[in-house]
Design a protein around this motif. Structure first.
Motif, short mmCIF file in Angstrom:
data_model
loop_
_atom_site.label_atom_id
_atom_site.label_comp_id
_atom_site.label_asym_id
_atom_site.label_seq_id
_atom_site.Cartn_x
_atom_site.Cartn_y
_atom_site.Cartn_z
N ALA A 87 -4.72 -11.55 12.72
CA ALA A 87 -3.84 -11.49 11.55
C ALA A 87 -4.00 -10.16 10.82
O ALA A 87 -3.01 -9.55 10.38
N LEU A 88 -5.23 -9.67 10.70
CA LEU A 88 -5.47 -8.40 10.01
C LEU A 88 -4.89 -7.23 10.79
O LEU A 88 -4.34 -6.30 10.21
N GLU A 89 -5.02 -7.29 12.10
CA GLU A 89 -4.48 -6.21 12.93
C GLU A 89 -2.96 -6.15 12.81
O GLU A 89 -2.37 -5.06 12.78
N GLU A 90 -2.34 -7.31 12.70
CA GLU A 90 -0.89 -7.34 12.51
C GLU A 90 -0.50 -6.78 11.15
O GLU A 90 0.47 -6.03 11.02
N LYS A 91 -1.28 -7.11 10.13
CA LYS A 91 -0.97 -6.67 8.76
C LYS A 91 -1.09 -5.15 8.62
O LYS A 91 -0.22 -4.49 8.05
N PHE A 92 -2.19 -4.59 9.13
CA PHE A 92 -2.46 -3.17 8.95
C PHE A 92 -1.88 -2.29 10.06
O PHE A 92 -1.74 -1.09 9.89
#
Length: 258
Positions: A92-97
């Motif tokens: 999820a974090l990789e998608e966000k950033f």
């Protein structure tokens, strides 16, 4: 004759001892030189100037001081290599950033920390502060805790979010922004950290007089908590600064000098 024989044995023993001492000395010098190379690489990686030491010989300088080198203590995990309970958050974090920040890759070694951070991070970023106010708070926290990784990251994000570079520089130098509202937010953030939460009525009055509500003080606490988790992790773990953040690299000495 007995005295001569004792003398010969003593001379032989001294030669052996001298050889052992020489071997040990060589090993110490070799070890020191290797450590010196590591030290030089550490300064080069962090963009820091090598300190000058008066009265030190060249070979003495090769022996490093403990505080000069920060070693990375944890693996930088990926969504594939991390413990199973850390993987959904990392994805999820990789998608966000659009990339995986090293602080989160470090936290991923322990799902308890990573998932606690992600939950608080989402709550804070969904709050009432706008993007500039969030970065003012987070950057202030990073500088106050003296965390190079979070200062570099939030300096980058702050500029990308539209904060004037002069305001970013002020916070990085340990000063307040010139904008009165940002200054009040930055001042309260710093006071909460430096005084371990024991802020005065004057601190709170200055914050609310700038246009914030008393309830937003608790939102500042949330932001301080989120940033403190990140700063504590990267300081303790020796988390490296990504190339993307390198242009905003910072050291505590910069704020002191300013």
């Amino acid at each position: 004759m007995a005295a001569i024989e004792r003398g010969r044995r003593q001379d032989s023993s001294n030669r052996r001892l001298g050889c052992e001492r020489s071997t040990i000395t060589c090993r110490v010098i070799e070890s020191g030189q290797a450590a010196g190379l590591v030290r030089e690489q550490a300064f080069a990686t962090q963009g820091l100037a090598r300190p000058t030491r008066r009265g030190c010989r060249r070979h003495d300088y090769a022996l490093p001081l403990k505080e000069d080198i920060t070693m990375q203590r944890f693996t930088l995990q990926t969504a594939e290599s991390a413990p199973e309970k850390s993987r959904p958050a990392l994805k999820a974090l990789e998608e966000k950033f659009g990339f995986l920040p090293n602080v989160m890759a470090t936290m991923a070694n322990n799902p308890v920390l990573l998932n606690g951070f992600v939950s608080s991070f989402g709550s804070f970023h969904g709050g009432s502060f706008d993007e500039i106010e969030k970065q003012v708070l987070l950057l202030t926290n990073a500088v106050t805790i003296k965390c190079p990784w979070t200062v570099a990251a939030h300096s980058t994000f702050a500029i990308e979010d539209g904060i004037a570079e002069s305001e970013v520089k002020a916070i990085r130098d340990g000063r307040l922004p010139t904008d009165p509202k940002y200054a009040a937010l930055s001042a309260l953030t710093r006071a909460l950290i430096e005084n371990k939460g024991n802020v005065s009525d004057a601190d709170i009055d200055a914050f609310t007089s700038a246009g914030y509500s008393e309830a937003q003080i608790l939102e500042v606490v949330t932001g301080v908590g989120v940033s403190t988790m990140a700063a504590t992790t990267t300081n303790m773990a020796g988390t490296p600064i990504e190339e993307r953040f390198q242009p905003q690299a910072w050291s505590p000495a910069a704020a002191i000098a300013a």
